[in-house]
Scaffold this motif. Structure first.
Motif, mmCIF file in Angstrom:
data_model
loop_
_atom_site.group_PDB
_atom_site.id
_atom_site.type_symbol
_atom_site.label_atom_id
_atom_site.label_comp_id
_atom_site.label_asym_id
_atom_site.label_seq_id
_atom_site.Cartn_x
_atom_site.Cartn_y
_atom_site.Cartn_z
ATOM 1 N N ASN A 1 12.055 1.177 -0.014
ATOM 2 C CA ASN A 1 12.844 1.163 -0.901
ATOM 3 C C ASN A 1 12.362 2.527 -1.673
ATOM 4 O O ASN A 1 11.398 2.727 -2.608
ATOM 5 C CB ASN A 1 12.300 -0.086 -1.701
ATOM 6 C CG ASN A 1 13.105 -1.436 -1.247
ATOM 7 O OD1 ASN A 1 14.253 -1.323 -1.208
ATOM 8 N ND2 ASN A 1 12.197 -2.296 -1.073
ATOM 9 N N TYR B 1 7.671 -3.670 4.381
ATOM 10 C CA TYR B 1 8.259 -3.159 3.256
ATOM 11 C C TYR B 1 7.402 -1.807 2.745
ATOM 12 O O TYR B 1 6.226 -2.186 2.599
ATOM 13 C CB TYR B 1 8.456 -3.953 2.063
ATOM 14 C CG TYR B 1 9.251 -5.137 2.367
ATOM 15 C CD1 TYR B 1 10.821 -5.081 2.064
ATOM 16 C CD2 TYR B 1 8.696 -6.383 2.623
ATOM 17 C CE1 TYR B 1 11.387 -6.178 2.150
ATOM 18 C CE2 TYR B 1 9.450 -7.657 2.659
ATOM 19 C CZ TYR B 1 10.755 -7.525 2.785
ATOM 20 O OH TYR B 1 11.770 -8.424 2.760
ATOM 21 N N CYS C 1 3.001 -0.050 -1.225
ATOM 22 C CA CYS C 1 3.561 0.860 -2.348
ATOM 23 C C CYS C 1 3.091 2.341 -1.930
ATOM 24 O O CYS C 1 1.827 2.510 -1.843
ATOM 25 C CB CYS C 1 3.269 0.681 -3.812
ATOM 26 S SG CYS C 1 4.046 -0.781 -4.337
ATOM 27 N N HIS D 1 7.446 0.453 -0.567
ATOM 28 C CA HIS D 1 8.185 0.669 -2.140
ATOM 29 C C HIS D 1 7.601 1.810 -2.705
ATOM 30 O O HIS D 1 6.467 2.355 -2.536
ATOM 31 C CB HIS D 1 7.991 -0.620 -2.854
ATOM 32 C CG HIS D 1 8.279 -1.818 -2.159
ATOM 33 N ND1 HIS D 1 9.100 -2.567 -1.647
ATOM 34 C CD2 HIS D 1 7.148 -2.668 -1.782
ATOM 35 C CE1 HIS D 1 9.191 -3.758 -1.145
ATOM 36 N NE2 HIS D 1 7.918 -3.864 -1.326
ATOM 37 N N HIS E 1 15.780 0.606 -9.710
ATOM 38 C CA HIS E 1 14.636 0.723 -9.401
ATOM 39 C C HIS E 1 13.882 -0.712 -9.150
ATOM 40 O O HIS E 1 13.525 -0.900 -8.027
ATOM 41 C CB HIS E 1 13.384 1.311 -10.478
ATOM 42 C CG HIS E 1 13.732 2.840 -10.483
ATOM 43 N ND1 HIS E 1 13.013 3.828 -9.434
ATOM 44 C CD2 HIS E 1 14.233 3.641 -11.200
ATOM 45 C CE1 HIS E 1 13.425 5.066 -9.714
ATOM 46 N NE2 HIS E 1 14.393 4.942 -10.671
ATOM 47 N N SER F 1 14.877 -6.005 -0.732
ATOM 48 C CA SER F 1 13.958 -6.646 0.101
ATOM 49 C C SER F 1 14.170 -7.957 0.165
ATOM 50 O O SER F 1 13.802 -8.830 1.250
ATOM 51 C CB SER F 1 12.510 -6.601 -1.006
ATOM 52 O OG SER F 1 12.176 -5.438 -0.848
ATOM 53 N N THR G 1 14.928 -2.731 -5.564
ATOM 54 C CA THR G 1 13.794 -3.016 -4.844
ATOM 55 C C THR G 1 13.899 -4.509 -4.557
ATOM 56 O O THR G 1 13.679 -4.826 -3.339
ATOM 57 C CB THR G 1 12.532 -2.459 -5.256
ATOM 58 O OG1 THR G 1 12.626 -1.306 -5.620
ATOM 59 C CG2 THR G 1 11.372 -3.148 -4.451
ATOM 60 N N ILE H 1 7.525 -2.848 -9.765
ATOM 61 C CA ILE H 1 7.548 -2.915 -8.308
ATOM 62 C C ILE H 1 6.155 -2.947 -7.544
ATOM 63 O O ILE H 1 6.128 -3.697 -6.467
ATOM 64 C CB ILE H 1 8.184 -1.412 -7.993
ATOM 65 C CG1 ILE H 1 9.482 -1.295 -7.945
ATOM 66 C CG2 ILE H 1 7.820 -1.117 -6.417
ATOM 67 C CD1 ILE H 1 10.420 -0.154 -8.122
#
Length: 316
Positions: free
Chosen positions: A111, A159, A204, A161, A136, A144, A140, A184
């Motif tokens: 993402n 995932y 992330c 991000h 954003h 997802s 996301t 996020i």
């Protein structure tokens, strides 16, 4: 053009991405482009998604994604283009459907799609707030969520991000962007917790890199100009190896984490945890809080800092 190995051997020493299908949103920009190219070089089949708009959401050029997909294919990789928007539930479903229709599966989602509408909080409009949150944070979630059903069914998925130190630490004039990027982080942790039993991972990356997002940072003082010069030294392509790793089966034990990538540095970020507690057996009053609780905790207060104040050392 970044050349791919036509035999599609993994550039990172293993075959972890072979036969895996990855969606990269916002792949037309510097960071997304680098990730898409690196994934293809590592053996993945890549859905290159980009709506081709400006940072403010203006225009729309579907050929941005198509050109990158063609570049990957011309160099020996496997890619298909997609120009659906992440910011709408139905169009986000189409992004994942593109992977399923083209390659028959989906293994990872990066993402990366983003926009920027900077304004000091007291001047920010509803439209500027909603536009950034939609791309954003909602984007996301939508992409997802579209992949989640398939990840759950196959008991596997990853995932990746993109967050930002604007949300993790703070920055001027980015209330919309900061709120979305910190949101996020919370979303990623929830995904990691909810989907762990299905073998699904969620992490992330906070990227430090020169891109069209950072190109919009104002530089009106010598200090700001110096910061811009430091950012220009941070190649957007340096983000790609971490994204490829987190999308691969090599990272099967890594979930719920926040990493920073800054030139040749990889940073593991802390996450909020209690650092101090005070107790009053008879309960608190506002007066006792002022007299006892706050003085006891004040030495542990965080300063009102910005990202460059905290991550202040020169990139290596």
């Amino acid at each position: 053009m970044l050349l791919l190995n036509v035999c599609r051997a993994n550039a990172y020493g293993t075959n972890q991405m072979e036969h895996r299908v990855v969606v990269v949103t916002g792949a037309g920009g510097a960071i997304g482009r680098g990730i898409a190219l690196a994934l293809a070089r590592a053996g993945a089949s890549v859905v290159v998604n980009d709506v081709g708009v400006s940072l403010a959401g203006e225009g729309g050029d579907g050929s941005v994604a198509e050109r990158l997909a063609q570049e990957i294919k011309a160099a020996g990789g496997i890619a298909t283009a997609n120009s659906d928007s992440v910011s709408n539930w139905d169009s986000a479903q189409k992004i994942i459907a593109c992977a399923l229709d083209t390659y028959g599966r989906i293994d990872a989602v990066v993402n990366n799609a983003g926009n920027l509408l900077d304004r000091f909080f007291h001047n920010m409009t509803e439209e500027e707030w909603r536009c950034v949150i939609d791309v954003h944070l909602h984007g996301t979630f939508f992409v997802s969520r579209a992949a989640a059903t398939h990840f759950r069914a196959q008991n596997n998925g990853a995932y990746v991000h993109m967050t930002s130190t604007s949300g993790l630490i703070g920055n001027f004039g980015q209330a919309n962007y900061s709120a979305a990027k910190l949101g996020i982080v919370g979303l990623s942790k929830s995904i990691a917790l909810d989907m762990r039993k299905y073998g699904v991972r969620s992490n992330c990356i906070a990227p430090f890199a020169w891109s069209r997002m950072t190109d919009s940072i104002p530089a009106n003082t010598p200090e700001e100009l110096q910061r811009i010069e430091k950012l220009k030294k941070m190649d957007a392509g340096k983000i790609a190896p971490m994204a490829v790793y987190l999308a691969s089966v090599a990272a099967s034990a890594v979930t719920g984490q926040i990493f920073g990538v800054r030139a040749n540095e990889i940073i593991l970020f802390s996450q909020p945890r209690p650092i101090r507690s005070v107790h009053m057996s008879d309960g608190w009053t506002p007066e006792l809080i002022a007299e006892v609780a706050i003085p006891a905790m004040q030495t542990n207060f965080y300063e009102l800092e910005r990202s460059p104040d905290v991550v202040s050392w020169d990139p290596i």
